[in-house]
Design an enzyme around this catalytic site. Structure first.
Site, short mmCIF file in Angstrom:
data_model
loop_
_atom_site.label_atom_id
_atom_site.label_comp_id
_atom_site.label_asym_id
_atom_site.label_seq_id
_atom_site.Cartn_x
_atom_site.Cartn_y
_atom_site.Cartn_z
N CYS A 142 0.80 -1.23 0.00
CA CYS A 142 0.00 0.00 0.00
C CYS A 142 0.84 1.29 0.00
CB CYS A 142 -0.98 -0.05 1.17
SG CYS A 142 -2.37 1.05 0.98
N HIS A 200 -3.40 -5.75 2.55
CA HIS A 200 -3.02 -5.84 3.96
C HIS A 200 -3.62 -7.16 4.46
CE1 HIS A 200 -1.82 -1.61 4.47
NE2 HIS A 200 -2.89 -1.26 3.76
#
Ligand code: GLN
Length: 243
Positions: free
Chosen positions: A94, A193
């Site tokens: 990310c 994630h």
């Protein structure tokens, strides 16, 4: 055999349990009798990246990304790009992924430069993409599903670079082109994630194997029993893949 994992900015980039990726890499190595040392690399830590075998960057908010962007581009870009071009194994998630690309333009119009190791750029959109994600990855001639959880407003667009996988459920890079993540040589970026590696052992082993190959020459790592990992992975697939 021994691998050194460089954990970049553990104090700044650690969202949604991303540190679990380090624990997974460490444990999967130890189960095979491979020693692991984890080296934190913070803003003031000196390294030219020849002393690490796997590099990890987690996700972070825009505020932390500003500090990381300055440190990466002003002090580390040349050495890190050289290491990536020399097949260093890198996993970035990310916010870390965005800064390995060319830039991340935040929602307030701030353009945070990245090191441009990945041929991609990111622009903040006006909605946050918060969902479970399932992708079909195609790595080293092997196709397999990967699951994770995304939470970002940045929309990443790939230029001359391959995605990590194709989105089956969720948004991935930008919610538009069905691509998720990016890969170049042994460097990977993803929005997953979760953390991503505990539930996706195939991916964890691709990272370990590439680091072993680079350091010790081609040496096949031992297979492990991944039945628990696959139970957790399948639970997500069952919930979100439409029949
Ligand atoms: N701040 C970035 C975004 O929202 C990255 C967030 C994250 O790492 N989860 O796109």
């Amino acid at each position: 055999m021994k691998l050194v994992i460089g954990h970049m900015y553990p104090d700044l980039l650690n969202l949604y349990g991303d540190r679990g990726n380090i624990l997974t890499l460490k444990r999967r190595c130890e189960w095979r009798g491979i020693d692991v040392e984890v080296k934190p690399i913070m803003v003031d830590t000196k390294t030219n990246f020849t002393d690490v075998d796997i590099l990890f960057l987690g996700g972070g908010s825009d505020r932390e990304q500003k500090i990381v962007s300055d440190d990466l581009t002003l002090k580390r870009a040349k050495n890190l790009k050289a290491a990536i071009n020399d097949y260093l194994t890198v996993l970035s998630i990310c916010g870390g992924y965005q800064l390995l690309g060319k830039y991340y333009k935040t929602g307030t119009g701030n353009k945070l430069p990245g090191i441009g190791a990945l041929d991609a750029y990111t622009v903040a959109g006006n909605r946050r993409m918060i969902e479970n994600v399932i992708i079909e990855a195609d790595l080293n001639g092997k196709k397999f599903k990967m699951v994770g959880f995304e939470n970002h407003s940045g929309k990443t667009y790939l230029e001359n670079i391959k995605p990590l996988g194709i989105v089956i459920s969720g948004n991935g890079n930008n919610g538009e082109d069905h691509m998720e993540g990016a890969m170049y040589k042994n460097t990977y970026g993803t929005y997953l994630h979760g953390p991503v590696l505990p539930k996706n052992p195939e991916f964890a082993d691709i990272l370990i194997q590439s680091a072993i190959n680079r350091k010790y020459g081609k040496k096949e790592i031992d297979p492990l029993d991944d039945s628990f990992e696959h139970i957790t992975q399948n639970a997500i697939i069952k919930r979100f893949v439409k029949k």
